[in-house]
Design a protein around this motif. Structure first.
Motif, mmCIF file in Angstrom:
data_model
loop_
_atom_site.group_PDB
_atom_site.id
_atom_site.type_symbol
_atom_site.label_atom_id
_atom_site.label_comp_id
_atom_site.label_asym_id
_atom_site.label_seq_id
_atom_site.Cartn_x
_atom_site.Cartn_y
_atom_site.Cartn_z
ATOM 1 N N MET A 20 56.645 -14.098 -23.141
ATOM 2 C CA MET A 20 55.851 -13.515 -22.072
ATOM 3 C C MET A 20 54.463 -13.170 -22.604
ATOM 4 O O MET A 20 54.341 -12.504 -23.634
ATOM 5 C CB MET A 20 56.543 -12.247 -21.542
ATOM 6 C CG MET A 20 56.051 -11.803 -20.183
ATOM 7 S SD MET A 20 56.859 -10.283 -19.633
ATOM 8 C CE MET A 20 58.591 -10.723 -19.838
ATOM 9 N N GLU A 21 53.406 -13.600 -21.914
ATOM 10 C CA GLU A 21 52.043 -13.404 -22.379
ATOM 11 C C GLU A 21 51.309 -12.403 -21.488
ATOM 12 O O GLU A 21 51.618 -12.259 -20.302
ATOM 13 C CB GLU A 21 51.284 -14.729 -22.371
ATOM 14 C CG GLU A 21 51.901 -15.817 -23.252
ATOM 15 C CD GLU A 21 51.166 -17.137 -23.119
ATOM 16 O OE1 GLU A 21 50.185 -17.188 -22.339
ATOM 17 O OE2 GLU A 21 51.565 -18.093 -23.786
ATOM 18 N N LEU A 22 50.327 -11.734 -22.085
ATOM 19 C CA LEU A 22 49.522 -10.792 -21.322
ATOM 20 C C LEU A 22 48.835 -11.485 -20.148
ATOM 21 O O LEU A 22 48.699 -10.909 -19.065
ATOM 22 C CB LEU A 22 48.475 -10.134 -22.222
ATOM 23 C CG LEU A 22 49.003 -9.179 -23.295
ATOM 24 C CD1 LEU A 22 47.862 -8.697 -24.168
ATOM 25 C CD2 LEU A 22 49.720 -7.993 -22.662
ATOM 26 N N ARG A 23 48.409 -12.728 -20.354
ATOM 27 C CA ARG A 23 47.756 -13.481 -19.284
ATOM 28 C C ARG A 23 48.694 -13.638 -18.086
ATOM 29 O O ARG A 23 48.269 -13.531 -16.929
ATOM 30 C CB ARG A 23 47.342 -14.859 -19.820
ATOM 31 C CG ARG A 23 46.716 -15.781 -18.782
ATOM 32 C CD ARG A 23 46.398 -17.121 -19.415
ATOM 33 N NE ARG A 23 47.589 -17.727 -19.986
ATOM 34 C CZ ARG A 23 48.467 -18.458 -19.290
ATOM 35 N NH1 ARG A 23 48.281 -18.655 -17.996
ATOM 36 N NH2 ARG A 23 49.517 -18.989 -19.882
ATOM 37 N N GLN A 24 49.960 -13.894 -18.340
ATOM 38 C CA GLN A 24 50.928 -14.030 -17.256
ATOM 39 C C GLN A 24 51.101 -12.708 -16.509
ATOM 40 O O GLN A 24 51.153 -12.672 -15.273
ATOM 41 C CB GLN A 24 52.277 -14.482 -17.816
ATOM 42 C CG GLN A 24 52.295 -15.896 -18.380
ATOM 43 C CD GLN A 24 53.617 -16.202 -19.047
ATOM 44 O OE1 GLN A 24 54.115 -15.407 -19.846
ATOM 45 N NE2 GLN A 24 54.186 -17.349 -18.713
ATOM 46 N N LEU A 25 51.201 -11.623 -17.275
ATOM 47 C CA LEU A 25 51.391 -10.315 -16.647
ATOM 48 C C LEU A 25 50.172 -9.910 -15.838
ATOM 49 O O LEU A 25 50.293 -9.347 -14.748
ATOM 50 C CB LEU A 25 51.700 -9.262 -17.715
ATOM 51 C CG LEU A 25 53.011 -9.446 -18.478
ATOM 52 C CD1 LEU A 25 53.185 -8.330 -19.495
ATOM 53 C CD2 LEU A 25 54.199 -9.478 -17.515
ATOM 54 N N GLU A 26 48.976 -10.198 -16.365
ATOM 55 C CA GLU A 26 47.757 -9.879 -15.626
ATOM 56 C C GLU A 26 47.700 -10.653 -14.316
ATOM 57 O O GLU A 26 47.328 -10.111 -13.267
ATOM 58 C CB GLU A 26 46.531 -10.193 -16.479
ATOM 59 C CG GLU A 26 45.223 -9.826 -15.790
ATOM 60 C CD GLU A 26 44.007 -10.173 -16.618
ATOM 61 O OE1 GLU A 26 42.939 -9.594 -16.350
ATOM 62 O OE2 GLU A 26 44.116 -11.025 -17.513
ATOM 63 N N CYS A 27 48.076 -11.890 -14.358
ATOM 64 C CA CYS A 27 48.083 -12.720 -13.158
ATOM 65 C C CYS A 27 49.092 -12.180 -12.141
ATOM 66 O O CYS A 27 48.790 -12.045 -10.952
ATOM 67 C CB CYS A 27 48.424 -14.154 -13.550
ATOM 68 S SG CYS A 27 48.229 -15.337 -12.212
ATOM 69 N N PHE A 28 50.293 -11.839 -12.615
ATOM 70 C CA PHE A 28 51.332 -11.308 -11.739
ATOM 71 C C PHE A 28 50.886 -10.001 -11.086
ATOM 72 O O PHE A 28 51.027 -9.811 -9.865
ATOM 73 C CB PHE A 28 52.618 -11.091 -12.535
ATOM 74 C CG PHE A 28 53.635 -10.240 -11.840
ATOM 75 C CD1 PHE A 28 54.299 -10.705 -10.712
ATOM 76 C CD2 PHE A 28 53.923 -8.964 -12.302
ATOM 77 C CE1 PHE A 28 55.235 -9.908 -10.056
ATOM 78 C CE2 PHE A 28 54.852 -8.167 -11.657
ATOM 79 C CZ PHE A 28 55.508 -8.634 -10.541
ATOM 80 N N VAL A 29 50.324 -9.070 -11.867
ATOM 81 C CA VAL A 29 49.885 -7.786 -11.335
ATOM 82 C C VAL A 29 48.765 -7.976 -10.308
ATOM 83 O O VAL A 29 48.747 -7.323 -9.264
ATOM 84 C CB VAL A 29 49.424 -6.860 -12.484
ATOM 85 C CG1 VAL A 29 48.691 -5.632 -11.928
ATOM 86 C CG2 VAL A 29 50.615 -6.427 -13.322
ATOM 87 N N THR A 30 47.857 -8.900 -10.576
ATOM 88 C CA THR A 30 46.744 -9.130 -9.650
ATOM 89 C C THR A 30 47.239 -9.694 -8.323
ATOM 90 O O THR A 30 46.792 -9.271 -7.250
ATOM 91 C CB THR A 30 45.714 -10.083 -10.279
ATOM 92 O OG1 THR A 30 45.288 -9.562 -11.542
ATOM 93 C CG2 THR A 30 44.496 -10.240 -9.378
ATOM 94 N N VAL A 31 48.171 -10.632 -8.377
ATOM 95 C CA VAL A 31 48.732 -11.168 -7.136
ATOM 96 C C VAL A 31 49.469 -10.075 -6.374
ATOM 97 O O VAL A 31 49.369 -9.969 -5.144
ATOM 98 C CB VAL A 31 49.673 -12.357 -7.426
ATOM 99 C CG1 VAL A 31 50.378 -12.804 -6.142
ATOM 100 C CG2 VAL A 31 48.904 -13.522 -8.019
ATOM 101 N N ALA A 32 50.212 -9.231 -7.096
ATOM 102 C CA ALA A 32 50.930 -8.135 -6.441
ATOM 103 C C ALA A 32 49.953 -7.170 -5.772
ATOM 104 O O ALA A 32 50.198 -6.699 -4.655
ATOM 105 C CB ALA A 32 51.793 -7.398 -7.467
ATOM 106 N N ASP A 33 48.851 -6.872 -6.437
ATOM 107 C CA ASP A 33 47.861 -5.952 -5.864
ATOM 108 C C ASP A 33 47.189 -6.540 -4.635
ATOM 109 O O ASP A 33 46.968 -5.843 -3.638
ATOM 110 C CB ASP A 33 46.791 -5.615 -6.904
ATOM 111 C CG ASP A 33 47.297 -4.678 -7.989
ATOM 112 O OD1 ASP A 33 48.360 -4.079 -7.795
ATOM 113 O OD2 ASP A 33 46.617 -4.554 -9.029
ATOM 114 N N GLU A 34 46.844 -7.807 -4.700
ATOM 115 C CA GLU A 34 46.101 -8.435 -3.611
ATOM 116 C C GLU A 34 47.007 -8.942 -2.497
ATOM 117 O O GLU A 34 46.534 -9.174 -1.377
ATOM 118 C CB GLU A 34 45.266 -9.607 -4.154
ATOM 119 C CG GLU A 34 44.194 -9.203 -5.151
ATOM 120 C CD GLU A 34 43.087 -8.388 -4.509
ATOM 121 O OE1 GLU A 34 42.947 -8.440 -3.273
ATOM 122 O OE2 GLU A 34 42.357 -7.699 -5.248
ATOM 123 N N ALA A 35 48.302 -9.140 -2.811
ATOM 124 C CA ALA A 35 49.259 -9.706 -1.853
ATOM 125 C C ALA A 35 48.769 -11.041 -1.299
ATOM 126 O O ALA A 35 49.062 -11.401 -0.160
ATOM 127 C CB ALA A 35 49.536 -8.721 -0.714
#
Length: 294
Positions: free
Chosen positions: A1-16
């Protein structure tokens, strides 16, 4: 699991939304989709449900989200620690603001911060839910620091750094009977229609607490999110208003009176999550804010 993946996931969750997430991350949408799919493959379960209009978290996604935020925050703290040793601040400071922070010259504050710490990227956001929404964003680690107005008990999990305050004054149309009064009490305002901010805004909380403490009923007839327009709403007959003194300007067609028997102090504070020490950039912003109000 990479930080880049987590950042992408969190951003999509925030923006929906994948398109908005891609714009925020400065990448193409296909890159966001492929990154999320690779994370889902690695974890062996879907994290997001996609519809034509919105993106929703699955149960697994909801479980991952707070841990992903915490991991990204820890990574930022590690980078801050290294930057401090090297003698210069780096990284990103996510700063929440109110829609009206005129007690403080926010543009001048941010400009001075940028001159002192050019290596820090400033991300500012104002939420339509006011101080309550900013506190929620802090608790969810979507913000590092926020200017808030929170009269009364402090929310659990939040530390407040008091900066300054302003009194709420009564604004009435020039022809209103109260415009001819030298002294106005809270009881004189019973039964009047009010122009006020929505629930969750600091000035609304100050007024609601004062009326509740005095057992005086109050009806908010019009809700506005920009207190800078409050005087105009009063002048055009939509109600009376309790507005922070800093938001008032000389204007025809209205009268301003002080309510003498109520606690109508509007506080301005910086809020930080209470479960960890602010990062280096946040501490620098706190120190600079004290300089500006001192």
């Amino acid at each position: 699991m990479e930080l880049r993946q987590l950042e992408c996931f969190v951003t999509v969750a925030d923006e929906a939304n994948f398109t908005r997430a891609a714009a925020r991350l400065h990448v193409v949408q296909s890159a966001v989709s492929s990154t999320i799919k690779s994370l889902e493959r690695e974890l062996g379960t879907p994290l997001l449900e996609r519809t034509s209009k919105r993106v929703f978290l699955t149960d697994a996604g909801a479980a991952l989200l707070p841990r992903a935020r915490a991991t990204l925050h820890a990574a930022r703290e590690a980078a801050d620690a290294v930057a401090e040793v090297r003698g210069g601040l780096r990284g990103t400071l996510r700063l929440g603001t109110l829609t009206s922070v005129r007690l403080l010259d926010l543009a001048a504050l941010l400009g001075e911060f940028h001159r002192r710490h050019p290596g820090v990227v400033l991300q500012t956001s104002a939420l339509p839910s006011g101080s309550a929404g900013l506190v929620e964003a802090l608790l969810e680690r979507r913000l590092d620091l926020a200017f808030v107005s929170l009269p009364g008990p402090r929310p659990a999990g939040i530390e407040l750094i008091d900066l300054t305050s302003s009194v709420l004054d009564l604004v009435v149309p020039a022809g209103h009977p109260l415009a001819r009064r030298e002294r106005v009490s809270l009881g004189d305002l019973a039964g009047l229609d009010f122009v006020d901010s929505p629930v969750g805004y600091g000035n609304r909380a100050v007024a609601d607490r004062a009326f509740a403490a005095a057992s005086v009923p109050r009806r908010v007839a019009v809700e506005i999110t920009d207190i800078g327009t409050g005087v105009d709403f009063v002048r055009h007959g939509l109600g009376v208003a309790l507005l922070p003194r800093f938001a008032l300007r000389p204007a025809e067609g209205v009268a301003v009176r002080t309510v003498h028997d109520a606690d109508l102090e509007w506080p301005l504070s910086l809020a930080v999550p209470g479960d960890h020490r602010p990062g280096a950039a946040a501490r620098a912003m706190i120190a600079l804010a004290h300089e500006f109000v001192g």
